[in-house]
Motif scaffolding. Structure first.
Motif, PDB file in Angstrom:
ATOM      1  N   GLN A 101      31.383  48.988  41.174  1.00 55.05           N
ATOM      2  CA  GLN A 101      32.784  49.265  41.515  1.00 55.05           C
ATOM      3  C   GLN A 101      33.374  47.969  42.043  1.00 55.05           C
ATOM      4  O   GLN A 101      32.717  47.235  42.783  1.00 55.05           O
ATOM      5  CB  GLN A 101      32.849  50.374  42.579  1.00 55.05           C
ATOM      6  N   SER A 102      34.607  47.702  41.638  1.00 51.48           N
ATOM      7  CA  SER A 102      35.230  46.445  42.054  1.00 51.48           C
ATOM      8  C   SER A 102      36.712  46.666  42.307  1.00 51.48           C
ATOM      9  O   SER A 102      37.339  47.481  41.634  1.00 51.48           O
ATOM     10  CB  SER A 102      35.068  45.373  40.964  1.00 51.48           C
ATOM     11  N   VAL A 103      37.271  45.909  43.224  1.00 52.12           N
ATOM     12  CA  VAL A 103      38.700  45.994  43.545  1.00 52.12           C
ATOM     13  C   VAL A 103      39.485  45.121  42.581  1.00 52.12           C
ATOM     14  O   VAL A 103      38.922  44.240  41.905  1.00 52.12           O
ATOM     15  CB  VAL A 103      38.965  45.559  45.001  1.00 52.12           C
ATOM     16  N   TYR A 104      40.815  45.347  42.574  1.00 55.79           N
ATOM     17  CA  TYR A 104      41.701  44.549  41.709  1.00 55.79           C
ATOM     18  C   TYR A 104      41.448  43.044  41.884  1.00 55.79           C
ATOM     19  O   TYR A 104      41.264  42.583  43.019  1.00 55.79           O
ATOM     20  CB  TYR A 104      43.177  44.839  42.022  1.00 55.79           C
ATOM     21  N   GLY A 105      41.428  42.350  40.745  1.00 56.12           N
ATOM     22  CA  GLY A 105      41.300  40.900  40.800  1.00 56.12           C
ATOM     23  C   GLY A 105      39.864  40.405  40.799  1.00 56.12           C
ATOM     24  O   GLY A 105      39.593  39.226  40.586  1.00 56.12           O
ATOM     25  N   THR A 106      38.914  41.340  40.972  1.00 56.17           N
ATOM     26  CA  THR A 106      37.509  40.908  40.937  1.00 56.17           C
ATOM     27  C   THR A 106      37.174  40.378  39.549  1.00 56.17           C
ATOM     28  O   THR A 106      37.558  40.966  38.537  1.00 56.17           O
ATOM     29  CB  THR A 106      36.567  42.084  41.269  1.00 56.17           C
ATOM     30  N   ILE A 107      36.490  39.234  39.547  1.00 58.27           N
ATOM     31  CA  ILE A 107      35.910  38.703  38.303  1.00 58.27           C
ATOM     32  C   ILE A 107      34.416  38.577  38.538  1.00 58.27           C
ATOM     33  O   ILE A 107      33.984  37.855  39.450  1.00 58.27           O
ATOM     34  CB  ILE A 107      36.516  37.348  37.912  1.00 58.27           C
ATOM     35  N   GLY A 165      31.181  38.828  31.305  1.00 56.90           N
ATOM     36  CA  GLY A 165      31.898  39.003  32.568  1.00 56.90           C
ATOM     37  C   GLY A 165      33.062  39.944  32.360  1.00 56.90           C
ATOM     38  O   GLY A 165      33.346  40.342  31.229  1.00 56.90           O
ATOM     39  N   PHE A 166      33.694  40.318  33.453  1.00 60.77           N
ATOM     40  CA  PHE A 166      34.912  41.123  33.339  1.00 60.77           C
ATOM     41  C   PHE A 166      35.796  40.897  34.548  1.00 60.77           C
ATOM     42  O   PHE A 166      35.324  40.478  35.615  1.00 60.77           O
ATOM     43  CB  PHE A 166      34.583  42.621  33.167  1.00 60.77           C
ATOM     44  N   ALA A 167      37.072  41.163  34.349  1.00 63.34           N
ATOM     45  CA  ALA A 167      38.061  41.097  35.425  1.00 63.34           C
ATOM     46  C   ALA A 167      38.648  42.495  35.598  1.00 63.34           C
ATOM     47  O   ALA A 167      38.845  43.226  34.619  1.00 63.34           O
ATOM     48  CB  ALA A 167      39.165  40.113  35.072  1.00 63.34           C
ATOM     49  N   VAL A 168      38.934  42.856  36.821  1.00 64.35           N
ATOM     50  CA  VAL A 168      39.490  44.187  37.112  1.00 64.35           C
ATOM     51  C   VAL A 168      41.009  44.098  37.122  1.00 64.35           C
ATOM     52  O   VAL A 168      41.592  43.315  37.883  1.00 64.35           O
ATOM     53  CB  VAL A 168      38.955  44.716  38.450  1.00 64.35           C
ATOM     54  N   LEU A 169      41.638  44.871  36.256  1.00 63.36           N
ATOM     55  CA  LEU A 169      43.095  44.825  36.078  1.00 63.36           C
ATOM     56  C   LEU A 169      43.794  45.970  36.810  1.00 63.36           C
ATOM     57  O   LEU A 169      45.012  45.940  36.994  1.00 63.36           O
ATOM     58  CB  LEU A 169      43.440  44.887  34.580  1.00 63.36           C
ATOM     59  N   SER A 170      43.057  46.945  37.233  1.00 67.13           N
ATOM     60  CA  SER A 170      43.618  48.098  37.968  1.00 67.13           C
ATOM     61  C   SER A 170      43.300  47.928  39.456  1.00 67.13           C
ATOM     62  O   SER A 170      42.596  46.992  39.844  1.00 67.13           O
ATOM     63  CB  SER A 170      43.000  49.399  37.433  1.00 67.13           C
ATOM     64  N   GLY A 186      21.311  33.218  34.619  1.00 68.10           N
ATOM     65  CA  GLY A 186      22.102  31.999  34.470  1.00 68.10           C
ATOM     66  C   GLY A 186      23.569  32.384  34.395  1.00 68.10           C
ATOM     67  O   GLY A 186      23.896  33.569  34.359  1.00 68.10           O
ATOM     68  N   GLY A 187      24.419  31.369  34.385  1.00 71.81           N
ATOM     69  CA  GLY A 187      25.837  31.685  34.311  1.00 71.81           C
ATOM     70  C   GLY A 187      26.694  30.477  34.032  1.00 71.81           C
ATOM     71  O   GLY A 187      26.218  29.336  34.058  1.00 71.81           O
ATOM     72  N   ILE A 188      27.946  30.752  33.727  1.00 73.85           N
ATOM     73  CA  ILE A 188      28.965  29.726  33.462  1.00 73.85           C
ATOM     74  C   ILE A 188      30.204  30.114  34.256  1.00 73.85           C
ATOM     75  O   ILE A 188      30.567  31.302  34.311  1.00 73.85           O
ATOM     76  CB  ILE A 188      29.288  29.667  31.957  1.00 73.85           C
ATOM     77  N   ARG A 189      30.861  29.117  34.847  1.00 70.89           N
ATOM     78  CA  ARG A 189      32.002  29.447  35.712  1.00 70.89           C
ATOM     79  C   ARG A 189      33.143  30.063  34.927  1.00 70.89           C
ATOM     80  O   ARG A 189      33.406  29.678  33.792  1.00 70.89           O
ATOM     81  CB  ARG A 189      32.440  28.227  36.508  1.00 70.89           C
ATOM     82  N   TYR A 190      33.795  31.015  35.563  1.00 69.24           N
ATOM     83  CA  TYR A 190      34.818  31.827  34.880  1.00 69.24           C
ATOM     84  C   TYR A 190      36.003  30.995  34.422  1.00 69.24           C
ATOM     85  O   TYR A 190      36.671  31.313  33.443  1.00 69.24           O
ATOM     86  CB  TYR A 190      35.283  32.950  35.816  1.00 69.24           C
ATOM     87  N   VAL A 234      44.169  37.974  35.216  1.00 74.00           N
ATOM     88  CA  VAL A 234      44.324  38.007  36.678  1.00 74.00           C
ATOM     89  C   VAL A 234      44.780  36.621  37.148  1.00 74.00           C
ATOM     90  O   VAL A 234      44.154  35.631  36.791  1.00 74.00           O
ATOM     91  CB  VAL A 234      42.972  38.366  37.352  1.00 74.00           C
ATOM     92  N   PRO A 235      45.852  36.550  37.960  1.00 72.41           N
ATOM     93  CA  PRO A 235      46.262  35.218  38.457  1.00 72.41           C
ATOM     94  C   PRO A 235      45.127  34.597  39.279  1.00 72.41           C
ATOM     95  O   PRO A 235      44.453  35.308  40.041  1.00 72.41           O
ATOM     96  CB  PRO A 235      47.468  35.525  39.346  1.00 72.41           C
TER      97      PRO A 235
END
Ligand SMILES: Cc1cn([C@H]2C[C@H](O)[C@@H](COP(=O)(O)OP(=O)(O)O[C@H]3O[C@H](C)C(=O)[C@H](O)[C@H]3O)O2)c(=O)[nH]c1=O
Length: 182
Positions: free
Chosen positions: A51-57, A119-124, A143-147, A158-159
């Motif tokens: 679960q994530s709040v708005y704007g979470t990436i 990855g994903f961003a939360v729009l709601s 591993g990962g790559i910066r968003y 998301v701004p």
């Protein structure tokens, strides 16, 4: 369920078949036989939910080598912009990314084969996602790559001033710096 191929081979949008009546609706959210009929052999071993709040990436993440995971993502509430980056060596779409908006309204799922950063961003205001993985979590293989990698230039919807990230994700390497192998 309907399978919609995307411009990145192997990444498939899944649209469920809804059965509605006076009580509400029913749909099969996953069916191994239907996936196989579309050429997607699945043997999922772990379900995750976050679960994530708005704007979470959250992301961009992957697991290396034998721990690389295929994933099948669905949104239980809210709306997200899901993002995958093709990291498969030799892939004609290597380094290309795909964004797909998934929501509890459109009921769409996304199948991602192994070899991708995800990855994903939360729009709601908030979003709950549930996803299946075909290999277990392995912290040592993460591993990962910066968003906000400039070469990938991903529009997360998301701004940047509203982006909410973990310290781990803020410290991820760039696409140029990441080490793909092993
Ligand atoms: C992924 C994972 C994490 N954890 C533990 C490790 C941490 O103590 C805590 C949070 O982990 P993390 O901050 O890596 O969670 P996300 O940022 O949501 O990571 C996920 O984000 C993107 C969107 C993905 O596709 C991956 O599934 C995964 O990397 O859960 C577990 O116990 N099992 C797991 O499978």
């Amino acid at each position: 369920m309907i399978f919609i191929d995307t411009y990145i081979s192997g990444v498939v949008i899944v649209e469920p078949t809804l059965h509605c009546d006076g009580r509400g609706y029913f749909f099969e959210s996953y069916n191994q036989r239907d996936f196989a009929a579309h050429g997607i052999a699945t043997d999922f071993v772990q379900d995750n939910q976050s679960q994530s709040v708005y704007g979470t990436i959250r992301g961009l993440h992957f697991q290396r080598g034998e721990h690389a995971q295929a994933k099948y993502i669905r949104v239980l509430s809210g709306r997200i912009r899901d993002v995958v980056v093709d990291l498969r060596p030799g892939s004609p779409s290597y380094g290309r990314h795909l964004t797909v908006d998934l929501s509890a309204e459109n009921l769409r799922g996304l199948y991602i084969p192994p070899g991708f950063a995800h990855g994903f961003a939360v729009l709601s205001e908030s979003a709950v996602i549930s996803y299946k993985c075909d290999h277990f979590y392995c912290r040592a293989a993460e591993g990962g790559i910066r968003y906000d990698d400039p070469d990938l230039d991903i529009d997360w919807g998301v701004p940047s001033a509203a982006a909410v990230l973990s310290d781990k994700d803020r410290a991820l390497p760039s696409f140029k710096e990441y080490q793909p192998c092993c």
